[in-house]
Write a protein that holds these residues in place. Structure first.
Motif, PDB file in Angstrom:
ATOM      1  N   PHE A 258       0.838  -1.201   0.000  1.00  0.00           N
ATOM      2  CA  PHE A 258       0.000   0.000   0.000  1.00  0.00           C
ATOM      3  C   PHE A 258       0.874   1.253   0.000  1.00  0.00           C
ATOM      4  N   ARG A 259       1.940   1.238   0.777  1.00  0.00           N
ATOM      5  CA  ARG A 259       2.852   2.385   0.801  1.00  0.00           C
ATOM      6  C   ARG A 259       3.451   2.628  -0.580  1.00  0.00           C
ATOM      7  N   LEU A 260       3.854   1.548  -1.245  1.00  0.00           N
ATOM      8  CA  LEU A 260       4.462   1.679  -2.571  1.00  0.00           C
ATOM      9  C   LEU A 260       3.473   2.290  -3.563  1.00  0.00           C
ATOM     10  N   VAL A 261       2.245   1.781  -3.562  1.00  0.00           N
ATOM     11  CA  VAL A 261       1.219   2.316  -4.460  1.00  0.00           C
ATOM     12  C   VAL A 261       0.926   3.776  -4.120  1.00  0.00           C
ATOM     13  N   ALA A 262       0.867   4.091  -2.819  1.00  0.00           N
ATOM     14  CA  ALA A 262       0.559   5.455  -2.384  1.00  0.00           C
ATOM     15  C   ALA A 262       1.646   6.430  -2.810  1.00  0.00           C
ATOM     16  N   VAL A 263       2.904   6.020  -2.737  1.00  0.00           N
ATOM     17  CA  VAL A 263       4.012   6.899  -3.128  1.00  0.00           C
ATOM     18  C   VAL A 263       3.968   7.170  -4.630  1.00  0.00           C
ATOM     19  N   VAL A 264       3.773   6.119  -5.422  1.00  0.00           N
ATOM     20  CA  VAL A 264       3.687   6.294  -6.877  1.00  0.00           C
ATOM     21  C   VAL A 264       2.502   7.197  -7.233  1.00  0.00           C
ATOM     22  N   ALA A 265       1.349   6.910  -6.629  1.00  0.00           N
ATOM     23  CA  ALA A 265       0.160   7.729  -6.880  1.00  0.00           C
ATOM     24  C   ALA A 265       0.365   9.161  -6.410  1.00  0.00           C
ATOM     25  N   GLY A 266       1.128   9.329  -5.330  1.00  0.00           N
ATOM     26  CA  GLY A 266       1.383  10.664  -4.801  1.00  0.00           C
ATOM     27  C   GLY A 266       2.151  11.537  -5.765  1.00  0.00           C
ATOM     28  N   PHE A 267       3.151  10.973  -6.427  1.00  0.00           N
ATOM     29  CA  PHE A 267       3.917  11.736  -7.408  1.00  0.00           C
ATOM     30  C   PHE A 267       3.038  12.134  -8.597  1.00  0.00           C
ATOM     31  N   VAL A 268       2.154  11.241  -9.004  1.00  0.00           N
ATOM     32  CA  VAL A 268       1.232  11.553 -10.100  1.00  0.00           C
ATOM     33  C   VAL A 268       0.259  12.657  -9.677  1.00  0.00           C
TER      34      VAL A 268
END
Length: 216
Positions: free
Chosen positions: A69-79
């Motif tokens: 979840f953290r990994l997905v959240a970080v990627v989504a955060g940059f977008v």
């Protein structure tokens, strides 16, 4: 504010966060403590399996789920932050989102890689970086390093306090890290100033809509 400024904020926080964690991990044993300012600030080394401030989530499966979840959240955060920049949101909001993004990325690095690159801290043994026998865990199973401890008040509560009267009480009890602090500062600031951050952005849009309607 431009995207490169966001990246710079994230990188700076990650450098501070990971440098401190690396030093703690390779110079201190578990539960070791240094008193920086008596009675209110200590460096206290612990590790946690789960979320910020030592919270836990669902055992081994929960650990994998949380890290993913953290990994997905970080990627989504940059977008998402690219979208905020394109829509010209306030610099204050962008800085706060950058802090949250940096904090999430900092703890993500621990969870993903620390089990691979460090051996365990057992007893009075200090962990080694890239030990010959391998690390203490596998990919996604690293533990988050915490060290900032602010026990501003320690003592027994007055007996007249309902339910907790007479109990030993510590404020502030959680041990945390730079990444946790960045997330907390970002979230709290957004909550406190959301009208200023969002309102100034929405007002020009509403004005433009009214003018467009009048022109039509």
């Amino acid at each position: 504010m431009k995207y490169r400024h966001v990246v710079l904020i994230v990188i700076l926080i990650l450098i501070v966060d990971q440098t401190l964690k690396f030093w703690i991990k390779t110079h201190m044993f578990m539960q070791q403590e240094f008193i920086i300012f008596p009675n209110w600030f200590r460096i206290h080394f612990i590790e946690n399996e789960g979320m910020a401030y030592g919270l836990k989530f669902g055992g081994d499966f929960g650990k994998i789920l949380l890290t993913t979840f953290r990994l997905v959240a970080v990627v989504a955060g940059f977008v998402y932050i690219k979208k905020l920049i394109r829509e010209k949101y306030s610099t204050g909001l962008l800085v706060c989102v950058s802090l949250i993004l940096a904090g999430a990325a900092g703890n993500l690095i621990d969870s993903m890689f620390y089990g691979l690159i460090f051996n365990d801290s057992i007893g009075y043994e200090v962990a080694k970086f890239m030990p010959p026998g391998g690390g203490y865990g596998s990919f996604l199973h690293g533990r988050v390093v915490d060290m900032l401890y602010f026990p501003i008040y320690e003592g027994y509560l007055p007996s007249w306090i309902p339910f907790k009267g007479g109990d030993y009480f510590v404020f502030f009890r959680p041990v945390f890290n730079v990444a946790d602090a960045a997330i907390s500062i970002g979230v709290i600031t957004i909550l406190l100033f959301q009208k200023r951050f969002i309102g100034k952005h929405m007002a020009p849009q509403q004005g433009s809509t009214i003018k467009a309607d009048q022109t039509a």
